[in-house]
Write a protein that holds these residues in place. Structure first.
Motif, short mmCIF file in Angstrom:
data_model
loop_
_atom_site.label_atom_id
_atom_site.label_comp_id
_atom_site.label_asym_id
_atom_site.label_seq_id
_atom_site.Cartn_x
_atom_site.Cartn_y
_atom_site.Cartn_z
N TYR A 246 -27.32 -7.08 -0.80
CA TYR A 246 -26.39 -8.21 -0.86
C TYR A 246 -27.13 -9.53 -0.72
CZ TYR A 246 -22.07 -10.86 -0.12
OH TYR A 246 -21.03 -11.75 -0.24
N TRP A 247 -26.77 -10.49 -1.56
CA TRP A 247 -27.46 -11.77 -1.60
C TRP A 247 -27.30 -12.59 -0.32
CZ3 TRP A 247 -24.37 -16.07 -0.97
CH2 TRP A 247 -23.01 -15.90 -1.23
N ASP A 248 -26.16 -12.47 0.35
CA ASP A 248 -25.92 -13.24 1.57
C ASP A 248 -26.36 -12.39 2.77
OD1 ASP A 248 -25.06 -14.78 3.67
OD2 ASP A 248 -23.06 -15.16 2.85
N THR A 249 -27.60 -12.57 3.18
CA THR A 249 -28.16 -11.72 4.24
C THR A 249 -27.45 -11.91 5.58
OG1 THR A 249 -29.85 -13.42 4.67
CG2 THR A 249 -30.43 -11.62 3.15
N LYS A 250 -26.75 -13.05 5.74
CA LYS A 250 -25.99 -13.25 6.98
C LYS A 250 -24.77 -12.33 7.04
CE LYS A 250 -27.31 -18.12 7.51
NZ LYS A 250 -26.82 -19.52 7.57
N LEU A 251 -24.37 -11.81 5.89
CA LEU A 251 -23.21 -10.93 5.84
C LEU A 251 -23.56 -9.53 5.34
CD1 LEU A 251 -20.41 -13.35 4.54
CD2 LEU A 251 -20.56 -12.28 6.79
N THR A 252 -24.82 -9.15 5.50
CA THR A 252 -25.16 -7.76 5.20
C THR A 252 -24.34 -6.87 6.13
OG1 THR A 252 -27.42 -8.35 4.57
CG2 THR A 252 -27.00 -6.06 5.14
N PRO A 253 -23.57 -5.96 5.60
CA PRO A 253 -22.64 -5.19 6.43
C PRO A 253 -23.31 -4.43 7.57
CG PRO A 253 -22.10 -4.92 4.12
CD PRO A 253 -23.42 -5.63 4.17
N LYS A 254 -22.60 -4.38 8.70
CA LYS A 254 -23.03 -3.60 9.85
C LYS A 254 -22.48 -2.18 9.79
CE LYS A 254 -23.49 -7.49 13.08
NZ LYS A 254 -23.36 -8.55 12.06
N VAL A 255 -21.49 -1.97 8.92
CA VAL A 255 -20.89 -0.65 8.77
C VAL A 255 -21.33 -0.06 7.44
CG1 VAL A 255 -18.77 -1.67 7.81
CG2 VAL A 255 -18.73 0.65 8.71
N GLY A 256 -21.70 1.22 7.46
CA GLY A 256 -22.23 1.84 6.26
C GLY A 256 -21.18 2.19 5.23
N LYS A 257 -19.99 2.58 5.70
CA LYS A 257 -18.96 3.04 4.78
C LYS A 257 -17.58 2.73 5.33
CE LYS A 257 -17.36 7.39 2.62
NZ LYS A 257 -17.63 8.85 2.51
N VAL A 258 -16.71 2.26 4.47
CA VAL A 258 -15.30 2.02 4.84
C VAL A 258 -14.45 2.90 3.94
CG1 VAL A 258 -13.43 0.36 5.09
CG2 VAL A 258 -15.81 -0.38 5.46
N SER A 259 -13.66 3.77 4.57
CA SER A 259 -12.75 4.64 3.83
C SER A 259 -11.33 4.14 4.03
CB SER A 259 -12.87 6.08 4.32
OG SER A 259 -14.16 6.59 4.05
N PHE A 260 -10.65 3.83 2.92
CA PHE A 260 -9.28 3.32 2.98
C PHE A 260 -8.29 4.46 2.76
CE2 PHE A 260 -11.75 -0.42 1.71
CZ PHE A 260 -11.27 -1.37 2.59
N SER A 261 -7.34 4.57 3.68
CA SER A 261 -6.23 5.51 3.52
C SER A 261 -4.99 4.75 3.09
CB SER A 261 -5.98 6.25 4.83
OG SER A 261 -5.69 5.34 5.89
N PHE A 262 -3.96 5.47 2.66
CA PHE A 262 -2.72 4.85 2.17
C PHE A 262 -1.52 5.38 2.95
CE2 PHE A 262 -5.16 5.72 -1.97
CZ PHE A 262 -5.97 4.60 -1.82
N ILE A 263 -1.44 5.07 4.23
CA ILE A 263 -0.31 5.53 5.04
C ILE A 263 0.77 4.46 4.98
CG2 ILE A 263 0.46 6.29 7.31
CD1 ILE A 263 -2.45 6.97 7.96
N ALA A 264 1.87 4.77 4.29
CA ALA A 264 2.94 3.79 4.12
C ALA A 264 3.92 3.79 5.30
CB ALA A 264 3.70 4.06 2.82
N ASP A 265 4.16 4.94 5.88
CA ASP A 265 5.11 5.04 6.99
C ASP A 265 4.53 4.37 8.23
OD1 ASP A 265 7.61 6.42 8.19
OD2 ASP A 265 5.97 7.02 9.53
N GLU A 266 5.25 3.41 8.78
CA GLU A 266 4.72 2.61 9.89
C GLU A 266 4.49 3.45 11.15
OE1 GLU A 266 7.39 -0.63 10.39
OE2 GLU A 266 6.43 -1.83 8.84
N THR A 267 5.41 4.33 11.46
CA THR A 267 5.26 5.15 12.66
C THR A 267 4.02 6.01 12.57
OG1 THR A 267 7.66 5.20 13.01
CG2 THR A 267 6.35 6.89 14.11
N THR A 268 3.81 6.60 11.40
CA THR A 268 2.62 7.43 11.19
C THR A 268 1.35 6.59 11.29
OG1 THR A 268 3.90 8.86 9.72
CG2 THR A 268 1.50 9.06 9.63
N ALA A 269 1.40 5.40 10.70
CA ALA A 269 0.23 4.51 10.74
C ALA A 269 -0.11 4.09 12.17
CB ALA A 269 0.48 3.29 9.87
N ILE A 270 0.91 3.75 12.95
CA ILE A 270 0.68 3.34 14.33
C ILE A 270 0.13 4.49 15.16
CG2 ILE A 270 1.87 2.65 16.46
CD1 ILE A 270 3.62 0.85 14.69
N ASN A 271 0.66 5.67 14.96
CA ASN A 271 0.15 6.83 15.68
C ASN A 271 -1.31 7.10 15.32
OD1 ASN A 271 2.54 7.30 17.06
ND2 ASN A 271 3.33 8.73 15.52
#
Length: 554
Positions: A246-271
């Motif tokens: 990444y060109w902006d070395t100040k923002l080179t990520p500290k996390v290697g991988k981000v996995s996005f889930s799609f939980i639409a139900d709020e109760t399930t998401a909060i749990n």
């Protein structure tokens, strides 16, 4: 001409606004008790309305992987088609723009290290050296010309950000590392829009090769961002991985991988958040279990600066609600503090105007005195005086979205308030699947006087909100013409202070005529579990690589 822009607004605003489980009886009691206190206090959920956040505690170290939840699966990752919460939450980490909206809502350099304006209708972008796409190919002026051109001119209708490009006459390469945009007239919003996904740059070669599949699970995308798209498994999840180059070395990520889930139900998401199955999520509305998140020991909830507001938008230029006196009388009867406290669980701010303080930027000294002229305390006496001599026999029909507790409860309060001053208000439930039609199909709005919407602008300038009210504008649902000339004047004024003065005039006129009725401001709600920290909590997360700063909390 702006059909697709209304489609993207439809998607943004038509999401199910679910804040269920609050008794209507409690709403009525709150309304009777009266509210209307000035914004600025600390709410019961710990929202310091005077000090909304722009950052969270810095990470103490790197972390291999995290899981982040989205309230729905993105429809596209093509930047010009991502005007919505889930889409931009992902894309902000993948695709850089010419300029950058920072966490504190200021604008700074992005892929363009320098911007020059030799005259009022010419903008020259000098690109950074050494920037590469994920496949190793260099960023070139041809990619920038392609990315802007595909949203302007003959292609304008294809962009969800089309209104930022209406003044673009041509774009061309004018140097080895330089691109020049020629405008048909001065346009302050074009320049500011380049700090959002409107200014995101994609690989010309990759987009051309993938064609209509670009931005889809089958085609993917190619950008220069802090993270690379690794996998989009339709219906299941999206994985992005650290871009070590990444060109902006100040923002080179500290996390290697981000996995996005799609939980639409709020109760399930909060749990999932409380159990640690999900590490974080942004909420654009307070979820049903907000108190569980606030009281929980395993999660940290942060309220950030935001451009989001909840409003009752006028839907017709005829009928009883087309009369500004009726609209003002109704607003005078509404307890906006009760809406904030009960419907939004004290995680919202009563709104005296449409554009809130977070839009003001460095023009606060001009906007603040004007803002303070408007209150939120109900005044039924004034409301009744406004209605003297007005025919109140006709019903006012407000559309509410099916399955939305926010809509239903707010409508109940407004109905009761209107009845108290002699207005007849009824609601019409529109199914979730059809509610979005209100934003782009005039036939869907037939017979309606108003409908609820959650709206947000993109840049730190209240003109970005008020430019909706241009004559013939795609999102000017009630055909309000009262500020058209002032909006055009402000948009053509490049000096920020002078533009702010005109925008103050616009705000005063709009707040008097109320084509849209301001109800509440909604802060960004960021939830992180106790394993991580560092995510950006302000509305900038829709444009800024917010995940790059996430790391271990220990």
């Amino acid at each position: 001409m702006h059909t697709t822009r209304t489609q993207r607004v439809r998607r943004s605003s038509a999401r199910a606004l679910t804040v269920a489980g609050i008794a209507v009886a409690a709403l009525a009691l709150s309304a009777c008790a009266g509210g209307g206190g000035a914004a600025g206090a600390k709410t019961g959920l710990g929202v310091d309305l005077n000090n909304l956040a722009t950052e969270t505690a810095a990470a103490k170290g790197p972390i291999d992987a995290i899981t982040w939840n989205l309230p729905y699966e993105p429809l596209s990752l093509d930047p010009m088609k991502t005007f919505n919460y889930a889409e931009n939450t992902v894309d902000a980490n993948l695709c850089d723009s010419l300029q950058r909206l920072n966490p504190d809502l200021t604008t700074g350099p992005g892929l363009a290290e320098k911007v020059d304006t030799p005259n009022d209708t010419t903008v020259v972008y000098t690109l950074r050296d050494g920037v590469k796409f994920w496949d190793g190919s260099p960023l070139t002026p041809a990619d920038v010309v392609f990315s802007i051109d595909r949203q302007s001119g003959a292609h304008n209708a294809d962009s969800y950000y089309s209104e930022y490009f209406t003044s673009v006459k041509s774009v061309e390469q004018t140097g080895a590392n330089q691109v020049t945009v020629h405008l048909s007239k001065p346009d302050a919003l074009f320049a500011q829009g380049m700090a959002t996904a409107a200014g995101a740059i994609v690989s010309k070669a990759y987009a051309t090769k993938t064609g209509e599949k670009f931005g889809t699970p089958q085609g993917g995308i190619m950008c220069t961002g802090a993270f690379k798209l690794d996998r989009w498994n339709a219906g299941k999840g999206i994985d992005i991985v650290k871009n070590d180059a990444y060109w902006d070395t100040k923002l080179t990520p500290k996390v290697g991988k981000v996995s996005f889930s799609f939980i639409a139900d709020e109760t399930t998401a909060i749990n999932a958040l409380r159990s640690g199955d999900v590490d974080g999520q942004f909420f654009y509305l307070p979820p049903t279990g907000m108190q569980q998140l606030t009281d929980g020991k395993t999660v940290q909830t942060t309220y950030g600066k935001s451009f989001v507001f909840f409003t009752l938008a006028g839907a017709s230029d005829s009928g009883p609600f087309a009369d500004p006196k009726v609209r003002q009388a109704l607003l005078d009867s509404i307890d906006r503090q009760a809406i904030s406290d009960v419907v939004f669980q004290k995680a919202a701010i009563p709104a005296p105007t449409l554009a809130g303080p977070d839009y003001w930027g460095d023009q606060k000294s001009l906007f603040d005195p004007a803002f303070k002229k408007f209150g939120t305390k109900p005044d039924p006496g004034a409301a009744k005086q406004l209605l003297a001599g007005v025919d109140t026999s006709k019903e006012i029909t407000i559309a509410i979205q099916g399955s939305s507790a926010v809509h239903e409860q707010t409508a109940n309060l407004i109905q009761a308030a209107g009845q108290a001053i002699g207005l007849k208000i009824k609601t019409k439930v529109i199914p979730v699947e059809q509610y979005g039609n209100l934003y782009y199909d005039p036939k869907a709005r037939a017979g309606l006087d108003a409908f609820f919407t959650t709206w947000y602008g993109n840049v730190t300038d209240p003109l970005d909100v008020y430019q909706v009210f241009t004559t013939g504008g795609a999102n000017n649902f009630g055909n309000y013409t009262g500020v058209n000339d002032l909006v055009q004047q402000a948009r053509s004024t490049l000096d920020p202070a002078e533009r702010a003065k005109t925008t103050v005039e616009i705000q005063a006129k709009v707040t008097k005529d109320l084509p849209w009725t301001p109800l509440t401001y909604l802060p960004t709600i960021l939830v992180q579990n106790d394993k991580i920290t560092g995510a950006v909590p302000s509305i900038a997360y829709l444009s800024y690589p917010w995940a790059a700063t996430i790391g271990s909390a220990k």
